[in-house]
Design a protein around this motif. Structure first.
Motif, PDB file in Angstrom:
ATOM      1  N   SER A 120      80.918   4.354   6.587  1.00 10.45           N
ATOM      2  CA  SER A 120      81.906   5.310   6.342  1.00 10.45           C
ATOM      3  C   SER A 120      81.565   6.624   7.292  1.00 10.45           C
ATOM      4  O   SER A 120      81.814   7.595   6.984  1.00 10.45           O
ATOM      5  N   MET A 121      81.137   6.207   8.673  1.00 11.00           N
ATOM      6  CA  MET A 121      80.992   7.236   9.498  1.00 11.00           C
ATOM      7  C   MET A 121      81.679   7.091  10.787  1.00 11.00           C
ATOM      8  O   MET A 121      81.170   7.039  11.759  1.00 11.00           O
ATOM      9  N   GLU A 122      82.923   7.066  10.538  1.00 10.12           N
ATOM     10  CA  GLU A 122      84.021   6.631  11.694  1.00 10.12           C
ATOM     11  C   GLU A 122      83.881   7.572  12.891  1.00 10.12           C
ATOM     12  O   GLU A 122      83.847   6.886  13.973  1.00 10.12           O
ATOM     13  N   HIS A 123      83.718   8.834  12.722  1.00  9.89           N
ATOM     14  CA  HIS A 123      83.705   9.765  14.106  1.00  9.89           C
ATOM     15  C   HIS A 123      82.546   9.427  14.653  1.00  9.89           C
ATOM     16  O   HIS A 123      82.352   9.073  15.862  1.00  9.89           O
ATOM     17  N   LEU A 124      81.307   9.148  13.955  1.00  2.00           N
ATOM     18  CA  LEU A 124      80.067   8.871  14.922  1.00  2.00           C
ATOM     19  C   LEU A 124      80.412   7.616  15.406  1.00  2.00           C
ATOM     20  O   LEU A 124      79.883   7.468  16.609  1.00  2.00           O
ATOM     21  N   ALA A 125      80.935   6.579  14.923  1.00  3.30           N
ATOM     22  CA  ALA A 125      81.143   5.149  15.472  1.00  3.30           C
ATOM     23  C   ALA A 125      81.870   5.257  16.811  1.00  3.30           C
ATOM     24  O   ALA A 125      81.611   4.713  17.900  1.00  3.30           O
ATOM     25  N   GLU A 126      83.030   6.285  16.768  1.00  2.00           N
ATOM     26  CA  GLU A 126      83.831   6.464  17.843  1.00  2.00           C
ATOM     27  C   GLU A 126      82.850   7.111  19.126  1.00  2.00           C
ATOM     28  O   GLU A 126      83.152   6.877  20.317  1.00  2.00           O
ATOM     29  N   GLN A 127      82.239   8.142  18.731  1.00  2.99           N
ATOM     30  CA  GLN A 127      81.246   8.896  19.665  1.00  2.99           C
ATOM     31  C   GLN A 127      80.210   7.940  20.398  1.00  2.99           C
ATOM     32  O   GLN A 127      80.020   7.905  21.390  1.00  2.99           O
ATOM     33  N   LEU A 128      79.835   6.891  19.561  1.00  3.83           N
ATOM     34  CA  LEU A 128      78.833   5.919  19.885  1.00  3.83           C
ATOM     35  C   LEU A 128      79.542   5.000  20.859  1.00  3.83           C
ATOM     36  O   LEU A 128      78.692   4.566  21.890  1.00  3.83           O
ATOM     37  N   ASP A 129      80.851   4.723  20.878  1.00  5.06           N
ATOM     38  CA  ASP A 129      81.523   3.890  21.530  1.00  5.06           C
ATOM     39  C   ASP A 129      81.522   4.473  22.960  1.00  5.06           C
ATOM     40  O   ASP A 129      81.458   3.899  24.067  1.00  5.06           O
ATOM     41  N   ASP A 130      81.975   5.816  23.082  1.00  6.55           N
ATOM     42  CA  ASP A 130      81.857   6.445  24.002  1.00  6.55           C
ATOM     43  C   ASP A 130      80.455   6.625  24.850  1.00  6.55           C
ATOM     44  O   ASP A 130      80.405   6.332  26.073  1.00  6.55           O
ATOM     45  N   THR A 131      79.569   6.570  24.105  1.00  2.00           N
ATOM     46  CA  THR A 131      78.179   6.688  24.552  1.00  2.00           C
ATOM     47  C   THR A 131      77.834   5.408  25.179  1.00  2.00           C
ATOM     48  O   THR A 131      77.239   5.213  26.126  1.00  2.00           O
ATOM     49  N   ILE A 132      78.151   4.297  24.547  1.00  2.00           N
ATOM     50  CA  ILE A 132      78.050   3.004  25.130  1.00  2.00           C
ATOM     51  C   ILE A 132      78.533   2.707  26.515  1.00  2.00           C
ATOM     52  O   ILE A 132      78.206   2.209  27.445  1.00  2.00           O
ATOM     53  N   ILE A 133      79.874   3.413  26.598  1.00  2.00           N
ATOM     54  CA  ILE A 133      80.562   3.264  27.819  1.00  2.00           C
ATOM     55  C   ILE A 133      79.574   4.090  29.018  1.00  2.00           C
ATOM     56  O   ILE A 133      79.575   3.414  30.142  1.00  2.00           O
ATOM     57  N   VAL A 134      79.318   5.271  28.649  1.00  2.00           N
ATOM     58  CA  VAL A 134      78.563   6.065  29.593  1.00  2.00           C
ATOM     59  C   VAL A 134      77.186   5.539  29.849  1.00  2.00           C
ATOM     60  O   VAL A 134      76.723   5.336  31.132  1.00  2.00           O
ATOM     61  N   ALA A 135      76.642   4.660  29.047  1.00  2.00           N
ATOM     62  CA  ALA A 135      75.213   4.024  29.432  1.00  2.00           C
ATOM     63  C   ALA A 135      75.642   2.950  30.150  1.00  2.00           C
ATOM     64  O   ALA A 135      74.549   2.393  30.937  1.00  2.00           O
ATOM     65  N   THR A 136      76.762   2.045  29.917  1.00  2.00           N
ATOM     66  CA  THR A 136      76.982   0.939  30.827  1.00  2.00           C
ATOM     67  C   THR A 136      77.252   1.570  32.287  1.00  2.00           C
ATOM     68  O   THR A 136      76.797   0.826  33.176  1.00  2.00           O
ATOM     69  N   SER A 137      77.919   2.462  32.203  1.00  2.00           N
ATOM     70  CA  SER A 137      78.203   3.262  33.650  1.00  2.00           C
ATOM     71  C   SER A 137      76.852   3.310  34.421  1.00  2.00           C
ATOM     72  O   SER A 137      76.770   3.183  35.267  1.00  2.00           O
ATOM     73  N   ALA A 138      76.099   4.164  33.643  1.00  2.00           N
ATOM     74  CA  ALA A 138      74.743   4.243  34.298  1.00  2.00           C
ATOM     75  C   ALA A 138      73.978   3.350  34.491  1.00  2.00           C
ATOM     76  O   ALA A 138      73.242   3.152  35.844  1.00  2.00           O
ATOM     77  N   LEU A 139      74.053   2.144  33.786  1.00  2.00           N
ATOM     78  CA  LEU A 139      73.196   1.094  34.209  1.00  2.00           C
ATOM     79  C   LEU A 139      73.810   0.279  35.442  1.00  2.00           C
ATOM     80  O   LEU A 139      73.051  -0.269  36.178  1.00  2.00           O
ATOM     81  N   ARG A 140      75.248   0.269  35.639  1.00  2.00           N
ATOM     82  CA  ARG A 140      75.842  -0.350  36.532  1.00  2.00           C
ATOM     83  C   ARG A 140      75.336   0.366  38.173  1.00  2.00           C
ATOM     84  O   ARG A 140      75.049  -0.196  39.040  1.00  2.00           O
ATOM     85  N   SER A 141      75.278   1.889  37.773  1.00  2.00           N
ATOM     86  CA  SER A 141      74.957   2.407  38.973  1.00  2.00           C
ATOM     87  C   SER A 141      73.666   2.550  39.582  1.00  2.00           C
ATOM     88  O   SER A 141      73.193   2.897  40.516  1.00  2.00           O
ATOM     89  N   SER A 142      72.670   2.010  38.385  1.00  2.00           N
ATOM     90  CA  SER A 142      71.368   1.925  38.609  1.00  2.00           C
ATOM     91  C   SER A 142      71.140   0.654  39.478  1.00  2.00           C
ATOM     92  O   SER A 142      69.938  -0.135  39.852  1.00  2.00           O
ATOM     93  N   GLY A 143      72.081  -0.318  39.916  1.00  2.00           N
ATOM     94  CA  GLY A 143      72.245  -1.328  40.460  1.00  2.00           C
ATOM     95  C   GLY A 143      72.218  -2.847  40.215  1.00  2.00           C
ATOM     96  O   GLY A 143      72.310  -3.877  40.704  1.00  2.00           O
ATOM     97  N   ARG A 144      72.919  -2.812  38.590  1.00  2.00           N
ATOM     98  CA  ARG A 144      73.179  -3.968  38.201  1.00  2.00           C
ATOM     99  C   ARG A 144      74.700  -4.388  38.790  1.00  2.00           C
ATOM    100  O   ARG A 144      75.389  -3.702  39.073  1.00  2.00           O
ATOM    101  N   SER A 145      74.748  -6.011  38.636  1.00  2.00           N
ATOM    102  CA  SER A 145      76.217  -6.282  39.322  1.00  2.00           C
ATOM    103  C   SER A 145      77.121  -5.797  38.228  1.00  2.00           C
ATOM    104  O   SER A 145      76.960  -5.833  36.965  1.00  2.00           O
ATOM    105  N   LEU A 146      78.220  -5.729  38.663  1.00  2.00           N
ATOM    106  CA  LEU A 146      79.507  -5.360  38.040  1.00  2.00           C
ATOM    107  C   LEU A 146      79.777  -6.400  36.829  1.00  2.00           C
ATOM    108  O   LEU A 146      80.164  -6.137  35.691  1.00  2.00           O
ATOM    109  N   CYS A 147      79.511  -7.634  37.339  1.00  2.00           N
ATOM    110  CA  CYS A 147      79.795  -8.840  36.334  1.00  2.00           C
ATOM    111  C   CYS A 147      78.716  -8.690  35.060  1.00  2.00           C
ATOM    112  O   CYS A 147      79.189  -8.963  33.884  1.00  2.00           O
TER     113      CYS A 147
END
Length: 70
Positions: free
Chosen positions: A21-48
Motif C-alpha cells: 500500500s505504498m502506491e506513491h512510492l511505487a510510482e516514484q520507483l517506476d520513474d527511477t527505473i526509467i532514469v536508471a535505464t536511460s543512464a545505463l543506455r548512455s553508458s554504452g549498452r545497446s538500445l535493444c
C-alpha cells in the motif's frame, strides 16, 4: 558484473512498495527505473538490451500481487 543489477533492486523495491500500500512510492520507483535505464543506455549498452530490460522490469512490477513481498 554489469551495472544493470540496479534495475533488479529497484524492481524489487517497487514490487514491495506496491504490495504494501505504498502506491506513491511505487510510482516514484517506476520513474527511477526509467532514469536508471536511460543512464545505463548512455553508458554504452545497446538500445535493444535496455529496452528489453525495461519491458521485463515493467512486467515484473505490474505482476506484483498485494500481499507478496519482494
Amino acid at each position: 558484473m554489469t551495472n544493470d543489477w540496479i534495475i533488479d533492486v529497484l524492481t524489487d523495491l517497487k514490487k514491495f512498495s506496491a504490495s504494501n500500500s505504498m502506491e506513491h512510492l511505487a510510482e516514484q520507483l517506476d520513474d527511477t527505473i526509467i532514469v536508471a535505464t536511460s543512464a545505463l543506455r548512455s553508458s554504452g549498452r545497446s538500445l535493444c538490451q535496455v529496452v528489453g530490460d525495461s519491458e521485463q522490469t515493467r512486467g515484473y512490477a505490474e505482476s506484483s500481487e498485494p500481499g507478496n513481498r519482494a
